[in-house]
Design a protein around this motif. Structure first.
Motif, PDB file in Angstrom:
ATOM      1  N   TYR A 170       0.826  -1.198   0.000  1.00  0.00           N
ATOM      2  CA  TYR A 170       0.000   0.000   0.000  1.00  0.00           C
ATOM      3  C   TYR A 170       0.870   1.261   0.000  1.00  0.00           C
ATOM      4  O   TYR A 170       2.015   1.242   0.463  1.00  0.00           O
ATOM      5  CB  TYR A 170      -0.910   0.023   1.223  1.00  0.00           C
ATOM      6  CG  TYR A 170      -1.947  -1.065   1.256  1.00  0.00           C
ATOM      7  CD1 TYR A 170      -3.089  -0.983   0.465  1.00  0.00           C
ATOM      8  CD2 TYR A 170      -1.796  -2.178   2.068  1.00  0.00           C
ATOM      9  CE1 TYR A 170      -4.050  -1.980   0.490  1.00  0.00           C
ATOM     10  CE2 TYR A 170      -2.752  -3.184   2.103  1.00  0.00           C
ATOM     11  CZ  TYR A 170      -3.870  -3.076   1.309  1.00  0.00           C
ATOM     12  OH  TYR A 170      -4.815  -4.068   1.330  1.00  0.00           O
ATOM     13  N   PRO A 171       0.326   2.382  -0.490  1.00  0.00           N
ATOM     14  CA  PRO A 171       1.045   3.661  -0.372  1.00  0.00           C
ATOM     15  C   PRO A 171       1.059   4.129   1.074  1.00  0.00           C
ATOM     16  O   PRO A 171       0.126   3.871   1.835  1.00  0.00           O
ATOM     17  CB  PRO A 171       0.253   4.596  -1.276  1.00  0.00           C
ATOM     18  CG  PRO A 171      -1.125   4.010  -1.312  1.00  0.00           C
ATOM     19  CD  PRO A 171      -0.945   2.524  -1.225  1.00  0.00           C
ATOM     20  N   MET A 172       2.107   4.830   1.445  1.00  0.00           N
ATOM     21  CA  MET A 172       2.238   5.347   2.808  1.00  0.00           C
ATOM     22  C   MET A 172       1.447   6.635   3.004  1.00  0.00           C
ATOM     23  O   MET A 172       0.875   6.881   4.060  1.00  0.00           O
ATOM     24  CB  MET A 172       3.705   5.605   3.143  1.00  0.00           C
ATOM     25  CG  MET A 172       4.459   4.379   3.642  1.00  0.00           C
ATOM     26  SD  MET A 172       3.869   3.816   5.251  1.00  0.00           S
ATOM     27  CE  MET A 172       4.302   5.222   6.266  1.00  0.00           C
ATOM     28  N   GLY A 173       1.409   7.463   1.961  1.00  0.00           N
ATOM     29  CA  GLY A 173       0.788   8.773   2.113  1.00  0.00           C
ATOM     30  C   GLY A 173       1.728   9.737   2.808  1.00  0.00           C
ATOM     31  O   GLY A 173       2.640   9.344   3.533  1.00  0.00           O
ATOM     32  N   LEU A 260       1.971   5.370 -11.203  1.00  0.00           N
ATOM     33  CA  LEU A 260       1.023   4.726 -10.298  1.00  0.00           C
ATOM     34  C   LEU A 260       1.355   5.049  -8.851  1.00  0.00           C
ATOM     35  O   LEU A 260       0.459   5.343  -8.045  1.00  0.00           O
ATOM     36  CB  LEU A 260       1.037   3.215 -10.526  1.00  0.00           C
ATOM     37  CG  LEU A 260       0.134   2.388  -9.620  1.00  0.00           C
ATOM     38  CD1 LEU A 260      -1.331   2.723  -9.861  1.00  0.00           C
ATOM     39  CD2 LEU A 260       0.386   0.896  -9.823  1.00  0.00           C
ATOM     40  N   ASP A 261       2.643   5.009  -8.498  1.00  0.00           N
ATOM     41  CA  ASP A 261       3.046   5.335  -7.125  1.00  0.00           C
ATOM     42  C   ASP A 261       2.636   6.756  -6.758  1.00  0.00           C
ATOM     43  O   ASP A 261       2.081   6.998  -5.674  1.00  0.00           O
ATOM     44  CB  ASP A 261       4.567   5.171  -6.977  1.00  0.00           C
ATOM     45  CG  ASP A 261       5.001   3.713  -6.998  1.00  0.00           C
ATOM     46  OD1 ASP A 261       4.138   2.844  -6.766  1.00  0.00           O
ATOM     47  OD2 ASP A 261       6.188   3.452  -7.250  1.00  0.00           O
ATOM     48  N   ALA A 262       2.893   7.702  -7.650  1.00  0.00           N
ATOM     49  CA  ALA A 262       2.581   9.107  -7.355  1.00  0.00           C
ATOM     50  C   ALA A 262       1.077   9.320  -7.190  1.00  0.00           C
ATOM     51  O   ALA A 262       0.630  10.025  -6.272  1.00  0.00           O
ATOM     52  CB  ALA A 262       3.130  10.007  -8.462  1.00  0.00           C
ATOM     53  N   LEU A 263       0.275   8.705  -8.053  1.00  0.00           N
ATOM     54  CA  LEU A 263      -1.181   8.891  -7.975  1.00  0.00           C
ATOM     55  C   LEU A 263      -1.761   8.232  -6.726  1.00  0.00           C
ATOM     56  O   LEU A 263      -2.621   8.812  -6.045  1.00  0.00           O
ATOM     57  CB  LEU A 263      -1.846   8.326  -9.233  1.00  0.00           C
ATOM     58  CG  LEU A 263      -1.553   9.078 -10.539  1.00  0.00           C
ATOM     59  CD1 LEU A 263      -2.097   8.317 -11.731  1.00  0.00           C
ATOM     60  CD2 LEU A 263      -2.137  10.484 -10.497  1.00  0.00           C
ATOM     61  N   LEU A 264      -1.311   7.030  -6.407  1.00  0.00           N
ATOM     62  CA  LEU A 264      -1.831   6.345  -5.228  1.00  0.00           C
ATOM     63  C   LEU A 264      -1.389   7.034  -3.939  1.00  0.00           C
ATOM     64  O   LEU A 264      -2.137   7.075  -2.962  1.00  0.00           O
ATOM     65  CB  LEU A 264      -1.381   4.881  -5.238  1.00  0.00           C
ATOM     66  CG  LEU A 264      -1.989   4.014  -6.341  1.00  0.00           C
ATOM     67  CD1 LEU A 264      -1.470   2.590  -6.249  1.00  0.00           C
ATOM     68  CD2 LEU A 264      -3.510   4.024  -6.268  1.00  0.00           C
ATOM     69  N   GLU A 265      -0.176   7.571  -3.918  1.00  0.00           N
ATOM     70  CA  GLU A 265       0.268   8.329  -2.748  1.00  0.00           C
ATOM     71  C   GLU A 265      -0.590   9.578  -2.568  1.00  0.00           C
ATOM     72  O   GLU A 265      -0.898   9.974  -1.435  1.00  0.00           O
ATOM     73  CB  GLU A 265       1.747   8.711  -2.885  1.00  0.00           C
ATOM     74  CG  GLU A 265       2.725   7.550  -2.801  1.00  0.00           C
ATOM     75  CD  GLU A 265       2.869   6.995  -1.395  1.00  0.00           C
ATOM     76  OE1 GLU A 265       2.320   7.607  -0.458  1.00  0.00           O
ATOM     77  OE2 GLU A 265       3.514   5.950  -1.229  1.00  0.00           O
ATOM     78  N   THR A 266      -0.982  10.211  -3.677  1.00  0.00           N
ATOM     79  CA  THR A 266      -1.846  11.388  -3.602  1.00  0.00           C
ATOM     80  C   THR A 266      -3.222  11.014  -3.068  1.00  0.00           C
ATOM     81  O   THR A 266      -3.792  11.714  -2.216  1.00  0.00           O
ATOM     82  CB  THR A 266      -1.975  12.039  -4.989  1.00  0.00           C
ATOM     83  OG1 THR A 266      -0.671  12.348  -5.494  1.00  0.00           O
ATOM     84  CG2 THR A 266      -2.793  13.311  -4.912  1.00  0.00           C
ATOM     85  N   VAL A 267      -3.783   9.902  -3.560  1.00  0.00           N
ATOM     86  CA  VAL A 267      -5.078   9.436  -3.068  1.00  0.00           C
ATOM     87  C   VAL A 267      -5.015   9.139  -1.581  1.00  0.00           C
ATOM     88  O   VAL A 267      -5.911   9.524  -0.804  1.00  0.00           O
ATOM     89  CB  VAL A 267      -5.530   8.187  -3.858  1.00  0.00           C
ATOM     90  CG1 VAL A 267      -6.756   7.548  -3.204  1.00  0.00           C
ATOM     91  CG2 VAL A 267      -5.840   8.546  -5.297  1.00  0.00           C
ATOM     92  N   CYS A 268      -3.959   8.463  -1.160  1.00  0.00           N
ATOM     93  CA  CYS A 268      -3.817   8.101   0.259  1.00  0.00           C
ATOM     94  C   CYS A 268      -3.644   9.336   1.130  1.00  0.00           C
ATOM     95  O   CYS A 268      -4.235   9.429   2.217  1.00  0.00           O
ATOM     96  CB  CYS A 268      -2.619   7.151   0.419  1.00  0.00           C
ATOM     97  SG  CYS A 268      -2.459   6.443   2.067  1.00  0.00           S
ATOM     98  N   THR A 269      -2.859  10.311   0.669  1.00  0.00           N
ATOM     99  CA  THR A 269      -2.661  11.546   1.426  1.00  0.00           C
ATOM    100  C   THR A 269      -3.962  12.319   1.588  1.00  0.00           C
ATOM    101  O   THR A 269      -4.319  12.762   2.683  1.00  0.00           O
ATOM    102  CB  THR A 269      -1.609  12.428   0.729  1.00  0.00           C
ATOM    103  OG1 THR A 269      -0.373  11.707   0.640  1.00  0.00           O
ATOM    104  CG2 THR A 269      -1.385  13.723   1.501  1.00  0.00           C
ATOM    105  N   LEU A 270      -4.684  12.474   0.498  1.00  0.00           N
ATOM    106  CA  LEU A 270      -5.956  13.198   0.540  1.00  0.00           C
ATOM    107  C   LEU A 270      -6.983  12.465   1.391  1.00  0.00           C
ATOM    108  O   LEU A 270      -7.670  13.076   2.223  1.00  0.00           O
ATOM    109  CB  LEU A 270      -6.473  13.389  -0.883  1.00  0.00           C
ATOM    110  CG  LEU A 270      -7.870  14.002  -1.026  1.00  0.00           C
ATOM    111  CD1 LEU A 270      -7.911  15.383  -0.410  1.00  0.00           C
ATOM    112  CD2 LEU A 270      -8.283  14.046  -2.493  1.00  0.00           C
TER     113      LEU A 270
END
Length: 396
Positions: A170-173, A260-270
């Protein structure tokens, strides 16, 4: 204790030494008469045969499994995987070498790890291995082979058993403390989702019990529980949530693992920032198994992880060519602010910027359209903060 290194060269040296010793014993038996020289020659010939049979016996007495040792796996964070080897034989194994292969199923990138350890008789050896996934997605840890040696290292046996462990990375965020002043976050009784994370007015969700304080309403007093205590106790209720944000995640064919990493990290952060403020939201993405865009309601972190797991599974098959159009058709009017996340936005698709509040991309031609944010993988929280707070202009 785990030791890493090459053991093939040591085995080669031992084989040569044993061959030289066997040759000397043959010359000794020829040049000198007597039973001792003959017994020594027979012993040196019987020992490797005995060890060869023992290695086959021990090979059939091993049971190998891979276990998850530390809960969820996150990108860039050390994750513990346990290699468990059960030895049911009556003789110990002097040395064993296990080769583990860690593979990202989305990118196909793999990394090998080699472990050397002994295996006692009638015992189970559990070895904790630290795996650090470089990218998000489904990660597979597989035992490629297990090679065992006898104590003299004359014979070795390769064991290929089906020991596989698959888990999502999973992304960390990124930590984000932006104010939600650019969203309609007021809480209304018409909301269909409740939370017990913050105190509110929802009588269907009990948040906690506390002592009575001057000014508390009489209808909040817990009379039954207060009758068993020395003082009055007051009920605290949960907060009613309102869905104020729609996150549209578009991942077309050809999306690189870095995008993919950048987009998923953005989703997780938001998403984590919204959950901290008890704001429910939805994530919309195309599911290849459903052959349609699906919507996941996110009101706690467990739902977020389940949604990301579905996203990983949906990336295993090809997506339609007009993926952006397919997802945009599923946007609910009046469902709050709409945020679009996609790797890039070609010129023919800039029309969709009129249907969304903000757009996050990893690659975008200059000049950047208004309302479009270029994601920096090293500063994702900056783009999310700029979009959440009032008065921030889109900037790189």
């Amino acid at each position: 204790e785990i030791s890493l290194g090459l053991v093939g060269s040591e085995m080669c040296i031992r084989d040569r030494c044993y061959g030289i010793l066997l040759l000397i014993s043959v010359l000794f038996a020829i040049l000198y008469k007597g039973s001792f020289s003959l017994m020594l020659l027979c012993l040196l010939q019987i020992v490797p045969i005995f060890l060869y049979l023992i290695s086959w016996y021990l090979r059939c007495r091993l049971h190998i499994t891979l276990l998850n040792g530390s809960g969820r796996m996150y990108r860039g964070q050390a994750h513990t995987v346990i290699l468990s080897v059960e030895q049911k034989g009556i003789l110990p194994i002097g040395s064993a070498t296990a080769t583990l292969v860690c593979t990202n199923l989305l990118s196909g990138q793999s990394e090998q790890m080699r472990l050397c350890f002994p295996i006692p008789a009638r015992n189970t050896v559990q070895i904790a291995v630290q795996v650090i996934p470089e990218h998000c997605g489904m990660t597979q840890i597989q035992l490629a082979e297990l090679q065992i040696w006898d104590y003299m290292r004359l014979w070795s046996r390769k064991i290929r058993r089906s020991a596989v462990f698959t888990t999502p990375a999973y992304p960390m965020g990124s930590p984000c403390f932006a104010a939600l002043s650019n969203l309609q976050t007021q809480l209304t009784p018409e909301s269909n989702t409740a939370t017990s994370q913050t105190i509110g007015q929802d009588t269907s969700e009990l948040y906690g019990i506390r002592s009575y304080q001057p000014g508390d309403r009489m209808n909040r007093i817990h009379w039954k529980l207060s009758s068993r205590q020395d003082g009055l106790l007051v009920k605290e209720y949960g907060t009613l949530l309102q869905e104020t944000l729609q996150i549209v995640l578009v991942l077309p064919n050809g999306t690189s693992i870095q995008q993919l990493d950048a987009l998923l990290e953005t989703v997780c952060t938001l998403s984590n920032r919204l959950l901290q403020a008890s704001v429910s939201h939805t994530i919309l993405f195309y599911h290849t198994q459903e052959h349609a865009a699906v919507r996941c309601t996110i009101s706690d972190t467990e739902q977020l992880w389940n949604c990301l797991h579905q996203v990983f599974n949906s990336l295993s098959a090809a997506r339609p060519e007009h993926l952006l159009e397919c997802c945009m058709q599923q946007i609910q009017p009046g469902g709050g602010a709409t945020w679009l996340l996609t790797p890039d936005l070609p010129a023919q698709d800039t029309q969709y910027l009129q249907e969304v509040h903000y757009c996050f991309v990893t690659d975008c031609p200059q000049p950047i359209p208004s309302g479009c944010f270029l994601i920096d993988p090293n500063a994702i929280d900056a783009a999310v903060t700029a979009a959440l707070e009032t008065g921030k202009e889109p900037a790189v």
